[in-house]
Every structure is written in C-alpha cells, then in structure tokens.
Write an enzyme that holds these catalytic residues in place. Structure first.
Site, PDB file in Angstrom:
ATOM      1  N   CYS A   1       0.828  -1.214   0.000  1.00  0.00           N
ATOM      2  CA  CYS A   1       0.000   0.000   0.000  1.00  0.00           C
ATOM      3  C   CYS A   1       0.859   1.259   0.000  1.00  0.00           C
ATOM      4  CB  CYS A   1      -0.952  -0.009   1.194  1.00  0.00           C
ATOM      5  SG  CYS A   1      -0.144  -0.316   2.781  1.00  0.00           S
TER       6      CYS A   1
ATOM      7  N   HIS B   1      -1.026   0.577   7.559  1.00  0.00           N
ATOM      8  CA  HIS B   1      -1.616   0.697   6.224  1.00  0.00           C
ATOM      9  C   HIS B   1      -1.534   2.148   5.751  1.00  0.00           C
ATOM     10  CE1 HIS B   1      -4.123  -0.418   2.860  1.00  0.00           C
ATOM     11  NE2 HIS B   1      -5.057   0.452   3.186  1.00  0.00           N
TER      12      HIS B   1
END
Length: 834
Positions: free
Chosen positions: A333, A794
């Site tokens: 990510c 994330h």
C-alpha cells in the site's frame, strides 16, 4: 493441418523448453496489465518466455521475428454457494481465527477458480494448434512442442515467485527442551491471578519461566509498547529456555516460548510443568491475548481506522481515466499510494504516459527489466481508464449489494515492484515500508535514469540554504544542499488541548494501577502555524567548532529556501524517539491548510557587511604520539550508537566531532545531522584523502562492482562507492544513492584521473538544476498512515481531482466525503500562479 505442421517444423529450432532459472512471464503482459483472465488472453513467446496481451503480441512478433506463442486464456467459474456469504456481494464476514493465509480459519485470499484453455498460435497468420492437433503431427514436432507447452505451464511464473500463496503462522514444533526440562524444587507457587514482573512491577505481557517459576515481563516491541525485556534477560543470565505466557493458560493449552529456539513452541508436558508450580490448567481461564491474537489484530488493523479510511460513510465508487485502483500485493500500500500521487503530477504524465509509444518502440528486447518501460506501463495503466472497472461480484448468483463496494479490477504492479525493489534490502521484500523512504528511493531511480533527458523529479527538487553564525566571532557560514521533501517538526508542547491530554494521562495511570481497562486515547491538536514556527526558528549548536575562533563555541543555524519547487512535498515528522531512544509515532492532529505561502522563508544569502567564517577544517583528535594518524574514539560510545540502528560511520563521526564527551553529546550530534547528505559517509580526517581502511590500492571485489554496475552506474562510480564503504556491498549501495549529486558531476578520464586532474578541465561542473518561482501553493494530495510504526499498518492517499477529493485505498476508489487532512503523513502542494 499439414500446412500448419510444416510451419511448426520450420520454427522448431526457436521453440525452447524452460530450464531452471529461466524467467517465465505467463501471468502479466510486459507492456500492459493484460493477463490470461483479460479479454484476448495472454501470448507467451515460446523462445524468450515474455508474455504479451493481444494488443502487443503483433509488435513483438514484428520486432523479434518469433512466430510461436503459447496462448493462455482463463474464464472465471461461477463460485460455489457459500453459507457464510452475506448475500450482498461482500466477502464473508467471518473473522480469522488462525494466523495463516489461504487455509481454513486464516486470512482470506482470492481463490477464484478458472476454466483454462491453452494452445499454440503461429504468427503472422495466427494459426492455432491444440494438443489434439499435435497428436496428428510428426513425432519430432509433437514431442518438442508438447514438451515446451508442458514446461511452460508447469514452470513457476515470475509473479508467482513474488507472491505468498499459502502460509500458516501457527504451525509450532515441539521444543527439544520440553520432555527433559529440569524444574527447580525451590518451593515457588504461582497464584491464579495478580501477577507482576519481579523487576519492574509490570502487570501485563508476563511470562513465567518453566524451570524456576519466576515471573518477568516480555519483550519490548518496536513502538515502545510491550514489556521491558526482563524475561529475555533472565534467560540470558540463567539459560532456562522455556516460558509460558500468564493469562493464556486454559484447559486447551497456552502460549509457550523457547528463548533458545527463538520461536513459539509446543510443550507436550505442559500440564505437569505448570503443576510443579501449583498451577492447575483445568481451572485456569484466559485473561490475556495470545500471541496469535495479537498478530491477527495487527493484520486486521486495516479495517479499524475508520477516520482515515472514511469507513463510517457510504462512499460513492468512481471509475474512469485517472481513477484506477491498485491491487495490494502484500504490504504494497505504501507503493500504491506514492505512485497514485506521482502520476497526478504533469511532469510524470508527460515524461512517461504522453510518450508511451516512443518508449515502447525504443524498449530493449526484455522490457520487463527496463525502468522507463515499466514506469510508462504503470502510468498508462493508472491514467487510461482501461483497468478502471468494477471487480466481479464474488456473490455471483445472489442478490446484488444494496451498497456499492468500490472495489475495482485495478492493476497489479508486480513487474514494477520487482524492478524498483531489485537489490534494495527493504523494498525487495513483502514487508511494510515507509512511504517517504520509498518516494525518495523512486526519485533517486528517476534521477539515475533521466541524466540525458527530461527529468520529471525536477518538479520536487529545491535548494536549501543553511546559515550558521558563530556567536563568538559573529561570522557566518552559508551552505546549500539539494532536497526533495520539507520535513515539518511537530512541537508537542504547543498542543492546544493540553489539559485534556493531561487528564487522559492521569486516567491512564489510574487504570494501570487499578488493573482497569485503559481509557480511550486523546489525540494532541497541534496548530500548523506552530509547526512552521518550529521549522523557521534558529537552532542552537552547542558544540560548534569555529574556524574563526579556532575552538568549540556556540552557534545558531537558520534554515531557509534558496529556491521554491513547482511541487512541494511536506513530511510531518510523526516518527520520533522517546526519552529512552525507542522509536514511536506521535498521535497528532494538525490543521494543515489548503493553501500555503512560504515566501517569508526564502533565504537572502550573504548580507552586506557580513563576514564569512574561514574555510578551515577542525583539528583531528590525536594521541600523544603525533605520528599516529587514526583518531582515538570511545569504542563503547560508538557501539551504543550502532545498537540504536545508526550507520557505523555516522556513529564514528558523532564521537569524533563531540570530542569523546559521552553518549548524550554524541546522540545530540546524530539527531542534529541525520538529514546531512553525507550523514553515513566515512569519517575523513583533515590531511587524509580517504577513510581508514580505504586506500586507493585496496582490492575491490569484482562481484560487488558488477552488482552495482548492473544497477545503472559506471564502473568508476561503483569503485568510488566501494572504497568509501570498506568494500561492503550493502553500505556501498546506500552510499551511492545518498551521493547522486556528487556522482553526476564525477567524470573520469581514460587515464584514470578525475576531471579536475585532466588537462582539458576548465571549470567546475554546474550545480544541480532547480526550478524557482513564487512560494505560494495549494494542496492537491496527501498520504495517510495508520499504525504504530512505518514498518506496519496501512497507507491510503487522497487526491483532489476536478475539485473533488478522491480516496485511493488500494483497489477501492471512491469520492471522499470527509478527507482527514489533519491526520496526513505526506502532503503534496503545487505552485499557485498569479
């Protein structure tokens, strides 16, 4: 069929059977994101094993002359009915119970089933040959082509080698110490509750040693949470290998760790070992998270941070050009977020996407290994809209979802990730990384690959002016350096909700002492103006060596802009060190503005009447014997700094420049010079030309040279890097990336002399090219991080498209309702023209 057989016979010598080590690209086109599941399937060259989509296979045939391709096409099967499916088209809601991937109870991965069709296609007429057709052909043709087809289908594709298909993190082996574990008869009996660490009184994350029954706290985690390592220290002192985590003991078992084997293990005699210290497994209840549950919680955090991901709102899915999602390839990510933002910048669009036909036409024979080709491929994939399509409904056959999911087919940038990460100790792995570090790494690669053409990274490049004033002589020193990111400090003492923070800390301490659940955390609110004030205020240097006074004195350092770039990247310095030097993340909210005016921070250079400090180096530290050239450094201080993770040469310089005055002074020097371009470069003493152990005649490893040259550098540059880092490959790679500006101006003549020594030398090389203009900007994108560390958690990004904020969360692309601009990590501004 006889005609086809004749064609196959004529190209039989070009058809190869894959051998071990061959790179087989049968899952992704080299020039697009077509795959066997795409319309038209994938054509794999039976000689080079490169894959091409239907739109690019003719180009490859024309350029290479290859005629035989294995055509692979897959059609998705309808999924079996799943009792746990919600019927809304969403994946099953069942939570994972095992620390595993791709197995029952573990984390869910795509396990879609496909009907596969394989055949040989002969170009240019696209004659098709199936396995049944081969049966009617001559033996030599049938055997050769069948072997090649079977070899290609059984070979691991390059992308497959980069993926984790199935993993079980709970498979534990029986400890070799368990069966014959010696337990001391010391009379120790452990109560069923109320445990504390014997050293620090910690009441959670406690481990009882199964040899002597003593209770200590567990390991300290990277973010500073966890324990204080006392259980580990006890093992190092006693050698008692096994410990059980208190609070995880139930009739079904418990968490047992072997310090000697450095892993979670099984203890088949655990009931007996616990009974020795008065613990009855059958009556114990679970009160602590198991290690598996803790690790699962970390991996599920993506769904917990509702503010940044706007999970609480029903977001409207978007699709079309510039609105393409990217698949998460396993902790990718950070890469997805950075590349989405970069291809919003016009310089990157014009360099790679507008010229894609020219780039593809000039691509080498293996385009999968060409940087420009793969960047252009990624840029076109993100901007064209060809892959911006809704993902297939996993609940096909059920009622459609009442709420849009936002998932897209998207693109999987496997080739790109493998190429930009090749040779890098971190980006070549599937571990989570720092988005800021990846941004700089990618900019370095762009710099290296654009030396003779248009360089899009110039959009971010700017000059920093540092002015140091000696307080004793009042003389000044000016230096300039190139940078790409403005690092914004976070002054925690300027929080506007100090009373609320103090009250939250008081409640937390009360909860710790009473054993009650911890209260909800309170986030510090820091004004953006306070951050800018901290950035612009002068810094006091207490150990500055003044060339005017020829002694250590106090100086002030002021940092300003010598130029303003077209696009300004601001990194909020959320990741810092606590008082115990343990890395931690600051939980802060900053009111980052939509518009920014940095005009007041432009540097002015030397002022009229201002005197400059003489260019004289500080004296080296010498032993009483002046013949000894090496500095006398405190090895213990150097070692302490190295143990904190800083480069060896930086630690040596810290001790040297602080005159062996101790760890505190050296640590302050490190923290004040971490941003220096030569931070990790070798310590070079006045009067010497190289660092200790790196003489010009030292033997350089040819293998190391070849590795660095393969990354795009010249042999002379690779030699310089290896000599500067004592011939250590990993350090040489880091060094060469941190000295790109120096290397670009490094010209070596055929005789081995530098440009400055050559007869044709006339003037110094020009400085780095920078753009300049007004210092007024508007915010167009920001990247946010969720988690306690850059090494976990994330990333998502928000980008302003046509006056609408859009959230890019891997494959999900939606209109943003409440962009969390106060919680960002990297902010991207573009210049506002009057």
């Amino acid at each position: 069929m006889a005609e086809v057989s004749d064609v196959l016979m004529s190209v039989l010598s070009t058809i190869r059977v894959p051998r071990p080590g061959d790179r087989v690209h049968k899952d992704e086109c080299a020039l697009s994101f077509s795959s066997p599941e795409s319309e038209g399937g994938l054509y794999v060259c039976m000689n080079s094993f490169l894959g091409f989509g239907s739109q690019y296979v003719d180009r490859h045939h024309t350029r290479s002359g290859q005629r035989a391709y294995l055509h692979i096409s897959r059609t998705r099967k309808a999924p079996k009915e799943d009792d746990e499916n919600s019927g809304s088209g969403d994946p099953p809601k069942k939570k994972p119970t095992r620390l595993a991937i791709g197995i029952e109870g573990g984390f869910n991965v795509e396990q879609e089933q496909y009907e596969e069709e394989v055949k040989v296609v002969l170009f240019p007429d696209r004659q098709e040959v199936t396995s049944d057709d081969l049966a009617t052909m001559p033996d030599v043709v049938r055997e050769r082509v069948s072997l090649a087809m079977a070899g290609l289908m059984s070979a691991d594709s390059v992308s497959h080698a980069l993926q984790v298909q199935q993993w079980d993190g709970e498979v534990r082996a029986e400890s070799r110490h368990a069966v014959e574990l010696k337990q001391l008869n010391n009379g120790t009996k452990i109560p069923p509750s109320g445990w504390r660490c014997e050293v620090c009184d910690l009441q959670e994350n406690l481990w009882m040693n199964l040899s002597d029954g003593r209770v200590f706290c567990g390991r300290r985690y990277f973010d500073g949470s966890g324990g204080n390592n006392h259980a580990l220290l006890h093992f190092q002192q006693t050698g008692h290998p096994l410990a059980v985590k208190l609070g995880t003991i139930t009739p079904d078992g418990a968490d047992v760790y072997s310090y000697d084997e450095d892993d979670m293990v099984l203890d088949p005699k655990l009931p007996e070992h616990l009974s020795h210290f008065g613990i009855d497994m059958m009556t114990m209840e679970k009160t602590e998270h198991t290690m598996t549950e803790l690790e699962i919680a970390v991996n599920q955090r993506v769904g917990e941070w509702e503010v940044i991901q706007e999970s609480g709102a029903t977001l409207r899915p978007l699709s079309g050009p510039g609105l393409t999602g990217m698949k998460n390839l396993g902790n990718s990510c950070y890469l997805n977020s950075v590349m989405q933002v970069l291809f919003t910048v016009p310089d990157f669009q014009s360099k790679y996407v507008s010229n894609i036909d020219k780039i593809f036409n000039e691509a080498p024979s293996d385009p999968t290994q060409d940087f420009k080709t793969q960047v252009a491929k990624l840029g076109y994939g993100l901007l064209s809209g060809e892959y911006s399509k809704p993902a297939p409904d996993p609940g096909e056959g059920s009622e459609p979802s009442s709420e849009p999911r936002g998932d897209q087919v998207g693109i999987a940038a496997r080739m790109f990730k493998a190429l930009v990460g090749r040779g890098h100790p971190e980006f070549s792995t599937n571990r989570q990384q720092d988005a800021q570090e990846f941004l700089l790494h990618f900019i370095n690669m762009v710099e290296r690959n654009c030396r003779s053409g248009v360089n899009p990274s110039e959009a971010f490049r700017f000059l920093v002016e540092e002015r140091i004033v000696c307080q004793q002589s009042q003389k000044a020193k000016y230096t300039q350096r190139v940078d790409y990111i403005l690092q914004l400090p976070v002054p925690m003492d300027q929080a506007t909700n100090t009373e609320e923070l103090q009250e939250a800390e008081r409640r937390r301490e009360e909860a710790d002492s009473s054993g009650a659940p911890p209260p909800a955390p309170v986030r510090a609110c820091i004004p953006f103006t306070a951050c800018m004030a901290a950035l612009s205020e002068p810094e006091t240097l207490t150990d500055f060596w003044s060339s005017a006074a020829q002694a250590k004195t106090t100086a002030t350092k002021t940092t300003r802009f010598a130029s303003f770039p077209d696009h300004m990247v601001i990194q909020v310095k959320k990741f810092t060190f606590g008082q115990d030097w343990v890395p931690k993340k600051l939980d802060v909210s900053i009111d980052v503005p939509d518009t920014l005016d940095l005009t007041a921070l432009r540097g002015t250079g030397q002022q009229p009447g201002e005197e400059l400090l003489p260019e004289v180096a500080p004296p080296p530290l010498m032993t009483p014997d002046v013949e000894v050239k090496a500095p006398v450094l405190d090895d213990s201080t150097v070692s302490q700094l190295c143990e904190m993770g800083f480069p060896l040469e930086a630690c040596r310089k810290a001790v040297y420049y602080t005159g062996n005055t101790g760890i505190d002074a050296a640590m302050n020097w490190v923290m004040g010079h971490m941003d220096d371009p030569d931070f990790s470069a070798p310590l070079v003493l006045p009067g010497t030309s190289s660092a200790p152990g790196t003489t010009p005649t030292e033997s350089i490893s040819e293998e190391h040279l070849a590795t660095i040259v393969s990354m795009g550098f010249s042999r002379d540059q690779a030699t310089r890097a290896l000599r500067a880092t004592s011939n250590v490959l990993e350090r040489a790679v880091d060094w060469i990336f941190s000295h790109l500006d120096d290397l670009e101006s490094m010209e070596v003549s055929e005789g081995g002399r530098s440009a400055a020594e050559s007869e044709g030398y006339r003037e110094p090389p020009p400085g780095p090219k920078v753009r300049d203009g007004p210092g007024k900007y508007e915010l167009f994108a920001f990247i946010s991080h969720m988690g306690t560390s850059t090494m976990c958690g994330h990333y998502v990004c928000h980008i302003k498209k046509d006056q609408q904020w859009v959230i890019f969360n891997d494959q999900k692309v939606c209109a943003s309702e409440k962009p969390p601009k106060d919680l960002g990590y990297l902010y991207f501004y573009r210049r506002v023209t009057e």
